[in-house]
Structures are given as structure tokens and as C-alpha cells.
Design an enzyme around this catalytic site. Structure first.
Site, mmCIF file in Angstrom:
data_model
loop_
_atom_site.group_PDB
_atom_site.id
_atom_site.type_symbol
_atom_site.label_atom_id
_atom_site.label_comp_id
_atom_site.label_asym_id
_atom_site.label_seq_id
_atom_site.Cartn_x
_atom_site.Cartn_y
_atom_site.Cartn_z
ATOM 1 N N SER A 180 56.978 5.216 -42.752
ATOM 2 C CA SER A 180 55.959 4.726 -41.840
ATOM 3 C C SER A 180 55.959 5.684 -40.658
ATOM 4 O O SER A 180 56.979 5.849 -39.998
ATOM 5 C CB SER A 180 56.300 3.308 -41.406
ATOM 6 O OG SER A 180 55.359 2.869 -40.464
ATOM 7 N N ARG A 188 15.603 19.741 -19.716
ATOM 8 C CA ARG A 188 16.527 18.625 -19.949
ATOM 9 C C ARG A 188 17.666 19.064 -20.854
ATOM 10 O O ARG A 188 17.448 19.803 -21.814
ATOM 11 C CB ARG A 188 15.803 17.481 -20.662
ATOM 12 C CG ARG A 188 15.053 16.577 -19.746
ATOM 13 C CD ARG A 188 14.448 15.442 -20.543
ATOM 14 N NE ARG A 188 12.999 15.507 -20.457
ATOM 15 C CZ ARG A 188 12.237 14.542 -19.921
ATOM 16 N NH1 ARG A 188 12.795 13.432 -19.497
ATOM 17 N NH2 ARG A 188 10.945 14.679 -19.865
ATOM 18 N N HIS A 228 54.443 -0.328 -21.690
ATOM 19 C CA HIS A 228 54.824 -1.641 -22.216
ATOM 20 C C HIS A 228 53.689 -2.635 -22.048
ATOM 21 O O HIS A 228 53.286 -3.326 -22.985
ATOM 22 C CB HIS A 228 56.080 -2.140 -21.502
ATOM 23 C CG HIS A 228 56.502 -3.502 -21.907
ATOM 24 N ND1 HIS A 228 56.159 -4.630 -21.199
ATOM 25 C CD2 HIS A 228 57.192 -3.934 -22.989
ATOM 26 C CE1 HIS A 228 56.643 -5.697 -21.809
ATOM 27 N NE2 HIS A 228 57.275 -5.297 -22.900
ATOM 28 N N MET A 235 24.348 14.420 -17.904
ATOM 29 C CA MET A 235 23.995 15.788 -17.515
ATOM 30 C C MET A 235 22.648 15.815 -16.831
ATOM 31 O O MET A 235 22.066 14.788 -16.536
ATOM 32 C CB MET A 235 24.088 16.704 -18.714
ATOM 33 C CG MET A 235 25.561 16.959 -19.053
ATOM 34 S SD MET A 235 25.702 18.030 -20.454
ATOM 35 C CE MET A 235 24.667 17.164 -21.593
ATOM 36 N N ARG A 263 15.479 8.644 -30.441
ATOM 37 C CA ARG A 263 16.860 8.781 -30.899
ATOM 38 C C ARG A 263 17.310 7.427 -31.432
ATOM 39 O O ARG A 263 16.671 6.398 -31.141
ATOM 40 C CB ARG A 263 17.768 9.204 -29.746
ATOM 41 C CG ARG A 263 17.776 8.214 -28.605
ATOM 42 C CD ARG A 263 18.635 8.745 -27.457
ATOM 43 N NE ARG A 263 18.517 7.857 -26.311
ATOM 44 C CZ ARG A 263 18.865 8.177 -25.076
ATOM 45 N NH1 ARG A 263 19.354 9.366 -24.826
ATOM 46 N NH2 ARG A 263 18.734 7.317 -24.085
ATOM 47 N N LYS A 267 18.434 15.692 -28.889
ATOM 48 C CA LYS A 267 17.076 15.590 -28.365
ATOM 49 C C LYS A 267 16.182 16.689 -28.942
ATOM 50 O O LYS A 267 15.073 16.417 -29.418
ATOM 51 C CB LYS A 267 17.118 15.684 -26.829
ATOM 52 C CG LYS A 267 15.768 15.489 -26.198
ATOM 53 C CD LYS A 267 15.850 15.557 -24.677
ATOM 54 C CE LYS A 267 16.723 14.459 -24.124
ATOM 55 N NZ LYS A 267 16.527 14.228 -22.685
ATOM 56 N N CYS A 315 52.251 3.419 -38.169
ATOM 57 C CA CYS A 315 52.373 2.206 -37.369
ATOM 58 C C CYS A 315 52.372 2.504 -35.889
ATOM 59 O O CYS A 315 52.710 1.665 -35.076
ATOM 60 C CB CYS A 315 53.628 1.438 -37.754
ATOM 61 S SG CYS A 315 55.138 2.329 -37.391
ATOM 62 N N TYR A 366 48.270 3.052 -45.989
ATOM 63 C CA TYR A 366 47.771 2.062 -45.032
ATOM 64 C C TYR A 366 47.924 2.547 -43.597
ATOM 65 O O TYR A 366 48.707 3.460 -43.327
ATOM 66 C CB TYR A 366 48.495 0.716 -45.213
ATOM 67 C CG TYR A 366 49.947 0.732 -44.798
ATOM 68 C CD1 TYR A 366 50.312 0.504 -43.467
ATOM 69 C CD2 TYR A 366 50.953 0.998 -45.720
ATOM 70 C CE1 TYR A 366 51.639 0.544 -43.084
ATOM 71 C CE2 TYR A 366 52.280 1.036 -45.339
ATOM 72 C CZ TYR A 366 52.619 0.818 -44.014
ATOM 73 O OH TYR A 366 53.922 0.864 -43.620
ATOM 74 N N GLY A 412 22.727 10.102 -19.016
ATOM 75 C CA GLY A 412 23.006 10.172 -17.582
ATOM 76 C C GLY A 412 24.131 11.110 -17.214
ATOM 77 O O GLY A 412 24.470 11.247 -16.049
#
Lengths: 875, 875
Positions: B764, B93, B455, B104, B337, B23, B831, B851, B102
């Protein structure tokens, strides 16, 4: 250049032990010293390793070199393999870098075949000797090399003796033996589908291969594991011209020591037998004579013998264990090595050798195996009784010593019966902290489940009580109050005896004796203390343990577990009230009851150590450990506590954890319930102030926060402790020094040690948990699969007994480095079970820790191991 | 040099976001752009951090700088704090680096006191306005700064309204409000024991401090955790001259967006209200007008407004969310913003901005939050229905989406009722693998226990089914088949609705709607794929999941867990036979039955992926997971299997583990029972050959050995697999490529990765287990204490959801480095659940993995996160 895989004895020396094995190196050394050694050669340990690398195949390269050396052997001896004039016979013996007595295989009389045996009969004019040698050879070769059951041959001998109506093998004639030889060859043919090999060269290569193979037989693997011998060392093979002690009355054989291996007395000690081979001495059919008799019998030979013994002892500067053979009046040394000895003898010899000027103190320190000291500190079975006893089961040697008593099935029973002066051995599926009083009362502890670091094992070692753990073949019926082993049932009226050093269990009474500790012990340990740089503390939870450890030379407490105190009968109720509290206020009221008891504990420990540093760990186990599990017990406790069954049951259920090892414990308890840490900090400091005021001991308490994984977690608990400590000191108007530090037992703590060290004034490596987390296996569960791992040679060592330097050690090193980078003076120690393992102690020395902490009865061992580490790696 | 803690708006700019907060930086930027912004200054985030470092005390240094800036503000505005001529009023503010709407605190009208209020009344000729402002200020200051309960003030208002017989606050007169002010001051005095502060400077410093303090209020902490905002960022505080939208009919206030935040349509969108303050818009008493009305009402103001909106959008090159106030015909911008937007809008705006030439594709990629994509892939509640609903409980948002149905208490019931076309939500204490079919059939899953990686959570995410886990306030009575929440009882006749994105649970029926996926999605994701370097695979155990993931753009399977297949009804019996086998032969017979089923599974998955790589993990869980636990079930299973109860009970007992997570599982099973690995390897290769022969897909199976901690262990299992694979290929006379690798999930594997890589063709990273072992806590148990850790700010993130880069990440880095050193081309992936977390994906990109693999419904998210990582850190 071609790699040399075979060395003639005159090509080697004692320094080539790694390559030639202990036996081979010493045969070479003796040859060089001019001592009469039958000629021969050694196939190297590298050839053994190559055999395994090549997929258990002996390469042509190695075979060729063996044949070349054999040719040289034939040249120097003037004998020849398979000759019908002067045949060469050899022995083939394993010889690893470290001595592994009886673990691997030996073949004697190799070179005999149907033709050579006749020649031998003629040459020696002793057909009985020739055929006896031949049948022994067939038997040994078949068993050791070809894996044919020994029993098949023994049955034939028994049948023949029965038929002839004679009692001893020696009663069989040359003709009888000739018959046996042909029967033995038939067995061989039937079993292997081919004739017994007549070519001595084939016999030789097969035998060498068999020795290589024997390196990996199950008993060798187990022996290596017990003795910290790495599998990759491999074994060498010694091929040596045979000499015969059984060629008549001017021949003989003997086993001798340059000093007494039982007492250490400086006097040549041993036995010999004329007209005999080594086997006969072992078989025990004829009684050997003490070696001193040889002096009378043949002073000339004795004089030569005595001279060589002295030469060897002076040369090796240690007590020697030698094998000799006299062949027709000519003395041969077949082997020399540093002799195995009892702990008492080891100490006396080490001290004597220094006093004789043969060794420096540093050298002497290396002459005693740290683990041997164990036997000095614990009862042992009376040897004569033990000889007659047969073990009925075998478990893990969890805590050394020997114990004998009638069976007690519960801790309470053990306590009650012991109070009536009965000797009892506590037998349990597994022990839990509630059993502590019964464990103290029992002579020994035997458990069906659990490994070397199970509750029973850890607590027993701490107390110095004999313990055999994880003895799975015993079936306990707690209801009927019986145990069953191998079909036999034992009740509380029956004696059992357990050996915590071997893991053996006996179903009978065996007398125990308590060893005497000689003055040599003090002298020797004094030298160890002079030499070592690493300090030795103890893990002790009670004043009694702390006192015991101090007597054994502990320089402080490295780990005082505060939870063991929580189980005592007079306080478990307050602890349970604390756990079942509905809110902080109720919890604080319960904690107020525990405070004075904890304070009293700490006062006791501080006083026992007379001002030496004490590291106190805050409450560690998950809270459910303090509550009962089954509905019966919950019901009765609920009643006792004035709670409804449902209420208490719900608490128990809420506290249930899937993986308690990784649950709500350690500093996580202090994060959730800071008031527990407050109470403990208060007890620790109030006790220190009390001891300072009343006894004048300036204790510097080291408050240890367990299971930290994150700096903010440590900071939070540290702040709670600090605030408490400061306000106690203000209340009492006494200032004292104290330290706040942490256990490094979570991998993340090690990995972020640079951050952790910002708040921690000391690190204590909790290598038990660190091992669990680093390997990802729970010590309570690992025993189920670790045996498969040993069988498949994946692990050779129990990582809970011997620190895994590759993985866990790497984390420890990372933490040491990172911790010192942030706080150069940070105090570093280890308080896991590894603190009492010699190789782990050496590791701790090498990476520069300040101290190791171990259970009281291991303190001497750790002091010696620390001194040895300093001699080997000065720092 | 003195550190600068306070910046006037004209001293900053947009690039100073970290220091001035979002801000503050934007207010400065707007000021520089010449946009009408009420003057003011920003207290920096560093001042906030200093406040916490100093032990929650605002330092004199900061106070002085605030006073200096205030003086300058007074100069430029010509107004003065407390002046009776031209008093200065300000707003205070918070403004953090990232927007936290909302979360703070805000204080308006600061500077009012008993004297100033009179001046204001005179100056504005509007006493009602003046007293209304004053009573609001007292109320806000008391609540926000002084922590006095709001309710006390509201009660007074209600009392007054009742007394006066009016309905709305706006019906109260100036005199009424004057009375209220004095009553409010009394409340203040009673609560705080002192008068309401009359000195505006005191009001100001107290308010700034309150904003700093609010950075750490519980809701801000939770918000930060949900949005990955680090605590150490701190918040800035903006002090700005007040302008008033409630000064009459030429005044007003509004909230506007430069484009439609719900749809993305390019049209200024928003609402305004004349003669009102922001609060009134929110309160909903009067209905605001669409901003388009302003054009009719005041075309001149609108033209100026529209111009500034366009300027701001062009300047920031993004859709703007702005706050405006019109004070007596003069337009002010109070804030701008980048606007929050729905996922649909985000995609449209990103694509439009590229097409408008405002952004490059790389820049556009950064404009959509990866997590937002979730909402595109899952059903959501119908907004109008949701507005009326009140949650009855809140659990963990375990798998996104919304679901509604009647309660089912068992998996079987869920399956049966779903088969009759009933919508059901499965409610369980926790789920187990046996529940899988019921979980598939249910619209949503609600569990009482278990965390984000329980699970239920893992499986639900995999299937894209909505799941709320660990909702502890629900009491399930499985016998009565009811649940109870907050005193109300629900049966299987009752509807519940659950929101897996928020964790909310509703005790009523709420309609769900399935979102439409627009063409913008494909365009946008296409750009992401062009840009990213990191590949994205999926965790999928079934052909259906694999297919789904392929549709979402998965480039292969990174983890196929073979054990989930074991639970299917048609094969669990064979699995149980395998487990209860007495010897290898019996086990092999049972495995023979499982083989064709496994082969069929793999064929299905290979086909679904049409030749893309598939990583298949060998059996991982401990065997006891496949057997029942309680005596009842054991009894019936024993009967079914033709075993005695005692026999089966013994097997179950023998398999019991103290810490199953660290037990006999993973490759340890293959070491003990190599025949299981053989069967699986055979199924994997036979399936690949089948698919190659019949469909022509050249699958390269990647066989993954789990839980490896030691190279020899890997070697052993690898050899078993290799032998099997080679013999299958020989039997079938087909050659195909395959890889054998390992999961790195045990710290020791990471620490010894240089050794492991000698045998592993790929790594992995199983970061779920690696997180457990590295932190030393079990994910099943950690939920019990992690909340304490969040409360005490020790952890700000769930390490199971977001990869802990400090500890676990360090181990991953060590393993990457060591692994590549041994085998430069080694394939590296992840993974664990972290593969679907944006910040973790960025980490994986940065350390150079090949990956990430995640559950099917997270694949788009991971693709986007990977592209963003590449834009932020080119590699």
C-alpha cells in the site's frame, strides 16, 4: 548429485577459501605442499548456512558426510574414536572466510571419555597428562557446547587448590585431576540432567553444531560489523587429529611469524614453550622463549621449521602467522595465515616484498588495510600504560586516535583552560556548532549522545581530533560540573583518557604517543597514486583544514561548508542580525557585514590549495540553528541586539521546526532569501579574483547549491548566482571560469537527475542526507533503534558509515546514469562521510565517479582505497 | 517553414483548443458553423510560450504575423485602424486552454484615439457613446497594459460627479466625458512620462503583450494551482472586431446558458440589457432582464437566437454558456463555451443528456468535475447571508464545507459546550491527537498553523468536518481566551463562520444549509461504478467512519490507523503505562489491558464493512506522541501514574527526537518491542474470528507493517505476527485467511521492492510519507517555504495534495514494476491523501494499481475520478 559438505584436507586447496574458510583452505594447501599437518577434514561454510536455513538444525546429510570423513581419518591415522588401543583424539575449530581471532569457539581433546582416558594414561605413560586433558575437555565442552557456566568448574579447581595448599594448576597431581574429572562430570549431570556424553561421535556432532551456533554469538556479530564481514558468509569447521606439545621435554608448542608483525623487520619472530599446549602459552604462567632459542635447543628441528616458514612465505607471498606443535620430536604445522600486523609493519612489509621481487606494486597495494592508515596519523596510548588500564565505559569510536586530559564541561572552559596550557578533554551531552572553538582547543571530545555522524563526530574527524561519541553510560551533571560512571564521580580536577579507535573511556591518565611516519609511507602512497583513477578531495571549511588535507594529498576541496564560518565569535552577531531582519533591506545591511568575512575565508582556502579546485556549498542549515533556544539565552541575546525579549522569542518560535532535517534549509533558504546566495556568490568570486590577481592562482570555484529536489528550484538559485557572478566580474573587470552545480542528496534529485543535469555542471552526492532520506531515518535519532536492528541482524552495518549499495547506491547509480545521459561530461563526486570508507570508495570507483571527498585525516585512506579498487576492478 | 503564430477565425476549429485556447477555438468553430461572430484572429498559446522563452519579449516574427492578420481583418470588415471614415475597433481578450474566468485581462474599444473618437461620434451620431468608449479604453489600457493605478481614474470620475451633483456615470454628458478624457490622458502622461499612444497598432501590440504577461499574474498563478492548470499551457489572445450593444435601443448585450446552471433544468437561462455593454451588466447599476423577455420584445431576434443556442448545444453536446451582443438589430455571438454549473446541475445535465440520447454514459461521466461532488456532501453557507459577509481572514481550504458557531479554545471545552447543544467552532494553534473528541463535537475546526496534511486537516477530512488550517493572520491568546484578527478581538461569546472549500473565515454568524442529494447522484455514480476498473477503499479508524464510507460506496478499508484509538480517554492511561514500562514483562502487562479494547475496535470496523477487506496498520507514531511535553502536564501525569516527576521526565527526555518524522516509529517500534505487534496481531485475528463466528462475515484481515525500508526488517516483524496469528487460530480452533503486507512509504522500500515483495503479500503506497522523504521536506514545516516556491513558480502544486508524478510517481512506478516482477499477483493500492485527488487517482489507474483508499467523504469523488480515468485511458 549429493552436495559435498565435508572435504578431507587433501581434497582442498587455498583457492577454496570461501567454501572451506581461511583456516581449512590453508590446512589443505599445506597438506598438498607436503608440509607436516595433522590429518583432518573441513565441514564447509555451506553446511553452516544450511544449518541456519534449516532452522538451526544440523541435517542428517551433513552428519553422514562427517561420519564418512571421520572413517577415512581413522583409516589414514590408524587410530580409532573410542579405541582402547589407539584412540583418536581431535580438535574442533571454527574457520571463517576472514580471520576472526578469538571470536568463535574451539574444542580440544575431543574423543576422550572414561575409558579412553585410561588408555591414554597407559599409552603415554603419563596419567597426569591424560587426566589433565580429560578435565580440560569436559570443561571446554561444557562451556562451549553445552553453555554451562565456566565459573562452576573454576570454583572446583580453586577449592581443590586451597584444600591442597598449592598455588598453580600444575601443582595438582594425576590423582587430584582424577577427582576433578569426577566432580566436573557431576556438575555436568546436575546442569544438563544427563551424563557427560561418552560417545565420541556424539561429542563430535555436538561440537560441530556448537561452532555453527557460535557464528551468531553477540561478540561475533559485533566483530563482523566492525570488520565488514557479511553474516551470510558463515563459518567452516575444521576437525583435526590432535597432536600434543605437552607430552614431555621433546614436545612443545609455538606461535611464529615469518616477519616481525610490529615493525615489519625481515626476521622470523615468535615464541615457543616446551612441554606445553597452546593454552599454557596464552595463560602466561610460564614464560615462553623467543623462537631463535629453538635453533640452539634443537638445530635439526629448527632447520626443518625455518625451511617450511620460508616455503610458506614464498608460497603465499606474504608474511605468515603460524602455529606449530612438536610432538615427541616431530614438528607439525597446525595453521598458517597471512599475519595481522601494525600499520608500520604493513607498510614496510609491502614495500619490502616489492623490492624483494615477490610482489608487483599492484599486489602490494592490496596488502595494507586502508583503515590501518588511521593509526599512523593519530596519537595512540603508550602501550605499557594502556596494559594496566581498565575502561570505565565504552562509546562509539567516532574519530580515531587517543587523548588524555582533565575534564572540561563547556566549550568555553575548554578553550580558556587550553589557553593556559592545560590538556583537557571536552565532555558534553552533545556538541553544537557554537562549541567549535572549544572543540579545537580540546585534546579529545567525549559525548553522551549522538552517533557516528553526529556533529561532534563529523567535526572531530574533520580536525583529526580524537572523539568518542554516544557514550550513554556516562551521566553528566552540568550544574554540579561532575560526571558519574559506574558509581564513581569525576570532577574537572580528574583526568580521563579516551580512545577514538575503540570507543573505550578510561577514568585515569594514560600517556599518549604520536606515531612516526616512515619513508615507506611516502613510497607506498606514491604507488597508490600512480595506480588509482579516482581522485581524492577533502571536506574542509577552514584554511587550516584545507592545508592539512593538501599535505595528506588532497587534490582539491570537495565540500566547503560555509555555515561553520558563521558561528565564529566575530560574526555570529551579524548572522543573527541577518536572521532577525524584518525585511530584505535590513537583511542586506546585515549581509553586507558578513561579506568581507566570508571573502577572507575563501581567500584563505584558495591560497591553502594553491589553485586546486574548491567546491563551496551555499548556506545549508535551518536558520534557527544560529539562535539560542532557551529563554535565558534569548533574553540576554535580545538585550545584546537591542530587541525586546518578546520580539526575539517570536522569531525563535516562528523558526521552530518539527523536523529540522526536512525543513527550511539548503537551497530553500536561497529561494526565500536570494540575497543570502547573492552575498555568498559575491564573496566566492571576489575571493577568487583577489587570489588570481595577487597570487596568480587560477582557482575555478565550484559553487554548489545544496538540497535541490527540482530543476526549477536549481534554475532559480543558479540564475541568482549567475547574475551576481557576472556583475562582480564586470565590476572588477576580471574574467574567470567557474562552475555551478548541485548536491544530490534528496531522492527526488536523483530520480530526476536527467532534468537536473540540464542546469548542473557537476553533481556531488551528499550521501549523508541521501542515506537519511532513502532510509527515512534521521541520523540523530537512529542510534536509539539501530542497536535493536544490529541485535536482530536486520542491519549489519551502520549505513551512515558504510554506503548502503542496495538502496542508496541504487539511487546514486540512477543519478549517474541519468545525469550523464543529459550531460556526458558532468563532473561527479561524493562528499558524504562515505567518501572516507574503503568499501564505499570502491563503490564510487566502480560506478565511475570522478572523485571522492572526505575529511582531511581520511585522505590517505581514500587514496589507498581508490588504488585498491582500481587493482580489483580496472576501469 | 515559418511557424504560424496567428490564425484568422476561419482558419481554426474546436479541435485546436491547445493552440488557440478555448475561446479562440470556439470562435473559429462558430465561424465555420455560420454563426454570426464578429471577425477576428487568435494569437496562439505557442506565441505566449515563445514570449516567456524569449525572456518576456514579443518577437518580431509574432508582431509581423499579427500585422498581416490585422490587414486581412481590415480587408474583410472594410474598416481600417485609425481611419477617419470607417475606423476599426477591436477587443483584445485572453483565452487559455482551460477557462479561467476573471483571471486574466481584457481590453475593449482598442483603436480609439483623439481622431478616431471624433469620427465615431460623427458616424454614430452619438458623441456621448464615442467619448464614453474612449475614456473607458484609456482607463482599461492604462490599468491593464500600463499598470497605472485604477484609483487615479476613478477619483477623477468621482470628483466630476460631485462637482456636477450627479449620482451615476450615466448622468455625465458627452461634454463631461470629453473633459474626463483629457484629464485621463494627463494622468497617463504624468505616470508614464509620455503621451497616451495614438497609434492603434502600438496599442494592439502592447495589449497583446499585456495579455501574455497577465498569464503570470499572481491571481492567475493561484487560480491555476487550485485548478490543476499547468503553467506551460500559456494563453492565447483573441483580437476581434468590436460590436456595440450600447448604440441605442435596438442594441443590447446578454449572457445566456442553454440550461439552468444552478439546477440543470432544460430551459434557456440568462439575462440581457438593451443599450448596454457587458461592463454595465456586471456593474449592477441597471437591472438586467431575464432572457425570456427578449421573446416578447423582439420575437424575430429571439427566434434566431434560440436556434443558434440549440445548434450550439447540439454541436458541443453540452450545456453552453454564451455571450451575445445585438448591434442595431443584428445579433452576434461573442463567445460560447461549456458552461460552469453547480454540482446539482452537473449531475442533472449529465443524466439528462444521456437520457436525451446526446451522450453515452462514458461521455457523461466526463461532464462532472470530481471535486464538485464535495459540495454535495457538505453543508454550505446560505447564499443570501454569504453575499453580505466579508471575510476577516483566509487560511488553507483543508476540509470542505461550511460551519458556524461560537469560538471554543480547547477540545475539552468544545466537547462540553457541544454537549449542551451549543454550536462551536474549535480554534487552535494546531490540533493534536488528544483533541480528537473536541474535534468530533465541533461544527468546524480552524487552526493557525499546519498545512493541507496537518493533523487537523487529515482528521477533519476523515470525519467530513469543515476545516480551515494554517490561518496565520489569526492571533490566538489561549490564556485570555481570545482571538485577534485585524485589530478586532473575539471571545468565546462571539460567532465565527468558516468555509473549508475556500479557506475564508468570517467574524460573524452565517447560516449554513445542508444540500439535498438527488436521485441523479445515485444514477450517475452507478454508471461510474460500472465503468471504473480501479477499486475505491477508505481510510477509516472507527466503526462510524467505516460505516459512513460504506454508505458512500467504499469497497473496503485501505488504511485503518490503530494509533488514533490509543488516544481515547479510556485507554490512553494503559498506553502510557506501556510506554513507561521498565521491562518487557511490565510492558506485556500494560498491553494486556489494551488488547480487549483494540479487539473491540476491530470488531466494530469489520461489522460496519460486513466482510469487506480491511487493511489494518500496526502502531505507527513515535511513542513520545502519547506523553505530555511540558513540566506541568508531566507533573500531574506522574502523580496519576504513581511515578516520580523525575522518572517520567526522564522517559519523556529519552524519547525526545530531533526529527520525529524520521525517528523511532512504524515497524521500528515492532522491532524494538515485538510484544506490541503481537498484541495488535492478536486483537486483529481474535476480532476476525469473533465476527466470523457471531455474524458469519468472512473477513480477510490485511495486516500492514508500516515504514519498512529493508526486507529483513519486514521479515522479522512478519514472523512475529505470523507466530501470533497461528497460535491464536490454534487456541480458538478456527482457521481464517489473512494477508501480511507493507506500506511503501520509504524510498528504499520502493527501490528494493523486488526484495520486499518476497515477504509482502500486498503493497500500500503511503504517499504522504513517500512524498516527504522523496522531496526531503516535512509536511509540517514545508508550509513555511512552499509559498515562496509558488510565488517563484518553482512548484505549481502542493505535492501533498496532488501526487508528484515526476519524482514520487517514478518511485511508485519502480516499486510496482519490481514488486510485480517478484510476485505477479501482488495486491497494490495507495492510502495517502492522494487517494482522494482526481489527477492522482488517474495516475494510479494508469500505472495499474488495484485500488485507491481515501477519507470517507472523498470516496464518491474517487469513484468518479476512477471512472473518468478508465474512459480516458482504457485498461
Amino acid at each position: 548429485m549429493v552436495k559435498k559438505y565435508v572435504y578431507l584436507f587433501n581434497e582442498g586447496n587455498a583457492s577454496m577459501r570461501n567454501l572451506l574458510g581461511g583456516k581449512g583452505a590453508n590446512l589443505a594447501e599445506m597438506t598438498n605442499l607436503g608440509i607436516p599437518v595433522p590429518t583432518g577434514f573441513t565441514v564447509t561454510t555451506e553446511a553452516c548456512n544450511k544449518y541456519y536455513e534449516d532452522g538451526k538444525i544440523i541435517s542428517d546429510e551433513v552428519i553422514n558426510q562427517i561420519h564418512e570423513s571421520l572413517a577415512k581419518l581413522e583409516d589414514t591415522s590408524g587410530k580409532k574414536f573410542g579405541s582402547d588401543e589407539n584412540p583418536l583424539l581431535v580438535s574442533v575449530r571454527s574457520g571463517a572466510r576472514a580471520s576472526m581471532p578469538g571470536m568463535m569457539d574451539t574444542i580440544l581433546n575431543l574423543g576422550l571419555n572414561d575409558k579412553v582416558v585410561e588408555t591414554m594414561a597407559k599409552l603415554t605413560n603419563n596419567p597426569r597428562f591424560a587426566y589433565d586433558s580429560y578435565r580440560r575437555f569436559i570443561q571446554m565442552f561444557s562451556d562451549v557446547v553445552m553453555d554451562i557456566e565456566k565459573r562452576l568448574f573454576e570454583n572446583k579447581i580453586d577449592e581443590l587448590k586451597e584444600k591442597k595448599g598449592v598455588e598453580f594448576d600444575t601443582d595438582l597431581t594425576a590423582e587430584d585431576l582424577k577427582v576433578l574429572v569426577s566432580e566436573f562430570k557431576e556438575i555436568y549431570k546436575k546442569e544438563k540432567g544427563e551424563d557427560f556424553p561418552q560417545d565420541p561421535k556424539v561429542q563430535l556432532i555436538e561440537s560441530v553444531t556448537a561452532v555453527f551456533r557460535s557464528w551468531d554469538n553477540p561478540r561475533a556479530i559485533v566483530y563482523r560489523r566492525l570488520n565488514d564481514i557479511p553474516g551470510e558468509w558463515g563459518t567452516a569447521v575444521n576437525v583435526q587429529q590432535m597432536v600434543f606439545g605437552n607430552k614431555g621435554d621433546t614436545s612443545g608448542t609455538g606461535v611464529v611469524f615469518s616477519r616481525n608483525p610490529a615493525t615489519g623487520e625481515k626476521l622470523i619472530y615468535g615464541e615457543y614453550l616446551m612441554n606445553a599446549q597452546g593454552e599454557d602459552v596464552v595463560a602466561g604462567i610460564r614464560t615462553p622463549l623467543p623462537i631463535s632459542k629453538l635453533k640452539e635447543q634443537d638445530p635439526k628441528i629448527y632447520q626443518q621449521f625455518e625451511g617450511i616458514v620460508n616455503t610458506l612465505e614464498n608460497h603465499y607471498r606474504d608474511m605468515q602467522d603460524m602455529e606449530i606443535t612438536i610432538e615427541e620430536g616431530k614438528l607439525y604445522f597446525l595453521q598458517t595465515r597471512n599475519g595481522k600486523r601494525t600499520a608500520q609493519a604493513a607498510l614496510k612489509i609491502a614495500v619490502d616484498l616489492v623490492e624483494e621481487g615477490m610482489l608487483t606494486k599492484e599486489e602490494a597495494i592490496l596488502k595494507v588495510e586502508p583503515k590501518q592508515l588511521d593509526t599512523l596519523l593519530h596519537p595512540a596510548f603508550y602501550t605499557e600504560d594502556l596494559k594496566k588500564a581498565e575502561p570505565i565505559a565504552k562509546g562509539l569510536p567516532a574519530s580515531p586516535g587517543a587523548a588524555c586530559g582533565k575534564i572540561a564541561f563547556t566549550a568555553e572552559e575548554a578553550k580558556d583552560r587550553a589557553a593556559l596550557d592545560e590538556d583537557v578533554v571536552l565532555v558534553r551531552l552533545e556538541t553544537s556548532p557554537e562549541d567549535i572553538e572549544g572543540m579545537i582547543a580540546a585534546k579529545g571530545i567525549l559525548t553522551v549522545r549522538g552517533g557516528m555522524t553526529s556533529h561532534a563526530a563529523v567535526v572531530a574527524r574533520g580536525m583529526g581530533t580524537c572523539c568518542v561519541a554516544g557514550c550513554g553510560t556516562i551521566k553528566v551533571d552540568e550544574v554540579k560540573r561532575t560526571i558519574e560512571v559506574g558509581g564513581k564521580v569525576y570532577t574537572d580536577k580528574d583526568y580521563i583518557s579516551i580512545d577514538g579507535t575503540s570507543g573505550n573511556v578510561y577514568g585515569e591518565k594514560i600517556k599518549t604517543v604520536t606515531p612516526e611516519i616512515s619513508g615507506h609511507f611516502a613510497t607506498f602512497m606514491g604507488w597508490a597514486d600512480e595506480i588509482r583513477k579516482l581522485k581524492v578531495r577533502t571536506n574542509a571549511d577552514t584554511p587550516k583544514d584545507a592545508q592539512q588535507a593538501a599535505e595528506f594529498g588532497a587534490e582539491g576541496v570537495g565540500l566547503c561548508r560555509t555555515e561553520h564560518m558563521f558561528f565564529a565569535e566575530d560574526r555570529i552577531m551579524a548572522v543573527r542580525q541577518m536572521i532577525t531582519s524584518k525585511d530584505e533591506e535590513q537583511r542586506r545591511r546585515a549581509l553586507d557585514k558578513i561579506l568581507p568575512m566570508q571573502r577572507a575565508d575563501f581567500i584563505g582556502i584558495y591560497e591553502a590549495l594553491e589553485g586546486k579546485p574548491v567546491t563551496i556549498r551555499l548556506l545549508d542549515p535551518p536558520l534557527h540553528e544560529f539562535l539560542p533556544n532557551n529563554n535565558e539565552d534569548i533574553k540576554s541575546l535580545a538585550k545584546e541586539m537591542g530587541l525586546s525579549f518578546e520580539e526575539l522569542k517570536l522569531t525563535v518560535e516562528n523558526l521552530h521546526e518539527f523536523n529540522p532535517m526536512m525543513g527550511h534549509r539548503g537551497c530553500r533558504l536561497a529561494v526565500s532569501y536570494p540575497e543570502i546566495a547573492e552575498m555568498q556568490a559575491r564573496a566566492i568570486i571576489e575571493a577568487a579574483i583577489e587570489v588570481k590577481t595577487t597570487k596568480g592562482f587560477d582557482v575555478v570555484p565550484e559553487i554548489m547549491i545544496p538540497l535541490v529536489g527540482e530543476i526549477k528550484e536549481l534554475k532559480y538559485v543558479k540564475d541568482v548566482i549567475k547574475d551576481t557572478v557576472e556583475s562582480v566580474m564586470e565590476e572588477k573587470n576580471v574574467k574567470l571560469d567557474y562552475k555551478i552545480g548541485t548536491m544530490i542528496e534528496i531522492p527526488r534529485a536523483a530520480l530526476t537527475a536527467d532534468k537536473i543535469a540540464k542546469e548542473a555542471e557537476f553533481f556531488s552526492f551528499g550521501t549523508n542526507d541521501l542515506t537519511q532520506m532513502t532510509f527515512g531515518f534521521s541520523r540523530d535519532d537512529a542510534s536509539k533503534f539501530l542497536s535493536d536492528y544490529y541485535d536482530k541482524k536486520i542491519y549489519e552495518q551502520d549505513p551512515f558509515a558504510k554506503l548502503d549499495q542496495t538502496g542508496v547506491g541504487e539511487l546514486v547509480k540512477i543519478a549517474v546514469e541519468k545525469g550523464r545521459a543529459t550531460r556526458p561530461g558532468i563532473k561527479l563526486g561524493i562528499c558524504g562521510e562515505h567518501g572516507g570508507d574503503p568499501s564505499s570508495v570502491e563503490f564510487c570507483h566502480n560506478i565511475g565517479l570522478d572523485y571522492v571527498s572526505c575529511s582531511p585525516f581520511r585522505v590517505p585512506l581514500a587514496r589507498l582505497a581508490a588504488a585498491q579498487a582500481q587493482v580489483k576492478n580496472k576501469r
